[in-house]
Design an enzyme around this catalytic site. Structure first.
Site, PDB file in Angstrom:
ATOM      1  N   ASN A 276     -18.545-114.159  64.831  1.00 12.52           N
ATOM      2  CA  ASN A 276     -19.809-114.339  65.740  1.00 12.52           C
ATOM      3  C   ASN A 276     -20.811-115.178  64.976  1.00 12.52           C
ATOM      4  O   ASN A 276     -20.681-115.757  63.875  1.00 12.52           O
ATOM      5  CB  ASN A 276     -20.465-113.051  65.761  1.00 12.52           C
ATOM      6  CG  ASN A 276     -19.771-112.024  67.018  1.00 12.52           C
ATOM      7  OD1 ASN A 276     -20.134-112.443  68.272  1.00 12.52           O
ATOM      8  ND2 ASN A 276     -18.927-111.377  66.610  1.00 12.52           N
TER       9      ASN A 276
ATOM     10  N   HIS B  37     -20.648-116.663  39.949  1.00 15.34           N
ATOM     11  CA  HIS B  37     -20.845-117.055  38.683  1.00 15.34           C
ATOM     12  C   HIS B  37     -20.574-116.115  37.833  1.00 15.34           C
ATOM     13  O   HIS B  37     -20.523-115.127  38.167  1.00 15.34           O
ATOM     14  CB  HIS B  37     -22.277-117.550  38.410  1.00 15.34           C
ATOM     15  CG  HIS B  37     -22.946-118.741  39.420  1.00 15.34           C
ATOM     16  ND1 HIS B  37     -22.517-119.959  38.563  1.00 15.34           N
ATOM     17  CD2 HIS B  37     -23.378-119.015  40.530  1.00 15.34           C
ATOM     18  CE1 HIS B  37     -23.115-120.919  39.506  1.00 15.34           C
ATOM     19  NE2 HIS B  37     -23.454-120.318  40.674  1.00 15.34           N
TER      20      HIS B  37
ATOM     21  N   THR C  84     -16.512-104.597  47.217  1.00 16.53           N
ATOM     22  CA  THR C  84     -16.299-105.239  46.191  1.00 16.53           C
ATOM     23  C   THR C  84     -14.813-105.172  45.590  1.00 16.53           C
ATOM     24  O   THR C  84     -14.399-105.759  44.888  1.00 16.53           O
ATOM     25  CB  THR C  84     -17.063-104.836  45.095  1.00 16.53           C
ATOM     26  OG1 THR C  84     -16.940-103.588  44.791  1.00 16.53           O
ATOM     27  CG2 THR C  84     -18.764-105.223  45.473  1.00 16.53           C
ATOM     28  N   LYS C  85     -14.066-104.340  46.320  1.00 19.70           N
ATOM     29  CA  LYS C  85     -12.375-104.123  46.301  1.00 19.70           C
ATOM     30  C   LYS C  85     -11.645-104.121  47.407  1.00 19.70           C
ATOM     31  O   LYS C  85     -12.315-103.705  48.444  1.00 19.70           O
ATOM     32  CB  LYS C  85     -12.473-102.552  45.553  1.00 19.70           C
ATOM     33  CG  LYS C  85     -13.181-102.533  44.187  1.00 19.70           C
ATOM     34  CD  LYS C  85     -13.115-101.241  43.683  1.00 19.70           C
ATOM     35  CE  LYS C  85     -13.853-101.198  42.347  1.00 19.70           C
ATOM     36  NZ  LYS C  85     -13.879 -99.663  41.770  1.00 19.70           N
TER      37      LYS C  85
ATOM     38  N   ARG D 295     -17.495 -97.389  50.017  1.00 13.49           N
ATOM     39  CA  ARG D 295     -16.360 -96.562  49.879  1.00 13.49           C
ATOM     40  C   ARG D 295     -15.743 -95.822  50.903  1.00 13.49           C
ATOM     41  O   ARG D 295     -15.918 -96.138  52.185  1.00 13.49           O
ATOM     42  CB  ARG D 295     -17.329 -95.029  49.122  1.00 13.49           C
ATOM     43  CG  ARG D 295     -17.894 -95.296  48.053  1.00 13.49           C
ATOM     44  CD  ARG D 295     -18.717 -93.882  47.608  1.00 13.49           C
ATOM     45  NE  ARG D 295     -19.681 -94.243  46.565  1.00 13.49           N
ATOM     46  CZ  ARG D 295     -20.875 -94.537  46.498  1.00 13.49           C
ATOM     47  NH1 ARG D 295     -21.386 -94.855  47.953  1.00 13.49           N
ATOM     48  NH2 ARG D 295     -21.725 -94.541  45.886  1.00 13.49           N
TER      49      ARG D 295
END
Length: 183
Positions: free
Chosen positions: A70, A100, A147-148, A162
Site C-alpha cells: 500500500n 549504521h 527486530t527478530k 513479541r
C-alpha cells in the site's frame, strides 16, 4: 575517480532515485512494469504496488504473485528485499535493510536482507528491521517494531515485537486490489 567526480555521481544517483519515486506514483498500473524492468526490479505482473511507495535503490527487490504493497510504504531494498506471494503490507509500514554500526567509532553502514514469505501480513505503521525473516503466514500487528525473525503462522505486536499467539487458519486468499486511482 577523484572526490569531486564521485560527489557529482552520488548526487546524480539520488536525483535519479527521487525521480523514480515521484514517477512511480504518477504512472498508471499498466505502465509500471516498464519502470520496474528499467530499475531491475523483479515484480510479478499480478502484484500491486500503490503510489507513494519509497524505493531506496534500483535492483535488489523481488515481489511475488498477488502481493499488495500500500501507499506510503518504505521499501529499503539497498540490502536486498524479497516479498513472497499473497503478502499484504499496509500503509505506512517501514521495511529497512540497512543501518549504521553504532558501536563503531566511524559509524559505517551495514546491511542485511529482509525476507517476507508467502501469506505474511504487515499491518499499518509496522517497522521491520534489517536481517528479519517474516515466515509464511505470520502477522505483524500495527505499529510493531520487529527486530527478530517471526516463526510461521505466529502473530507479533508491540515495541519490540513479541509473540502474541498463533494465526488460526491456513490462508488461501487472493489479493485483487488493482484500483485505477488508488494512489
Amino acid at each position: 575517480m577523484n572526490q569531486a567526480v564521485r560527489y557529482l555521481v552520488d548526487q546524480g544517483y539520488f536525483v535519479g532515485l527521487a525521480l523514480l519515486n515521484r514517477l512511480h506514483g504518477c504512472l498508471p498500473f499498466f505502465l509500471r512494469p516498464a519502470l520496474y524492468s528499467l530499475c531491475s526490479f523483479d515484480i510479478d505482473r499480478t502484484a500491486t504496488l500503490q503510489g507513494g511507495i519509497r524505493f531506496f535503490h534500483v535492483g535488489r527487490l523481488k515481489v511475488g504473485e498477488d502481493s499488495v504493497v500500500n501507499r506510503d510504504v518504505y521499501l529499503d531494498n539497498r540490502g536486498g528485499l524479497t516479498i513472497g506471494r499473497h503478502v499484504s503490507i499496509a500503509h505506512g509500514a517501514r521495511i529497512y535493510t540497512m543501518g549504521h554500526d553504532v558501536h563503531d567509532a566511524l559509524f559505517p553502514t551495514k546491511s542485511n536482507s529482509v525476507s517476507i514469505e508467502d501469506y505474511a501480513v504487515v499491518f499499518a505503521g509496522a517497522v521491520i528491521m534489517p536481517g528479519v525473516t517474516l515466515a509464511e503466514g505470520c502477522v505483524v500487528m500495527a505499529g510493531a517494531v520487529v527486530t527478530k525473525s517471526v516463526a510461521p503462522y505466529r502473530i507479533v505486536g508491540g515495541n519490540p515485537a513479541r509473540d502474541i499467539g498463533p494465526r488460526n487458519c491456513s490462508p488461501s486468499y487472493r489479493l485483487k486490489r488493482r484500483f485505477w486511482f488508488a494512489h
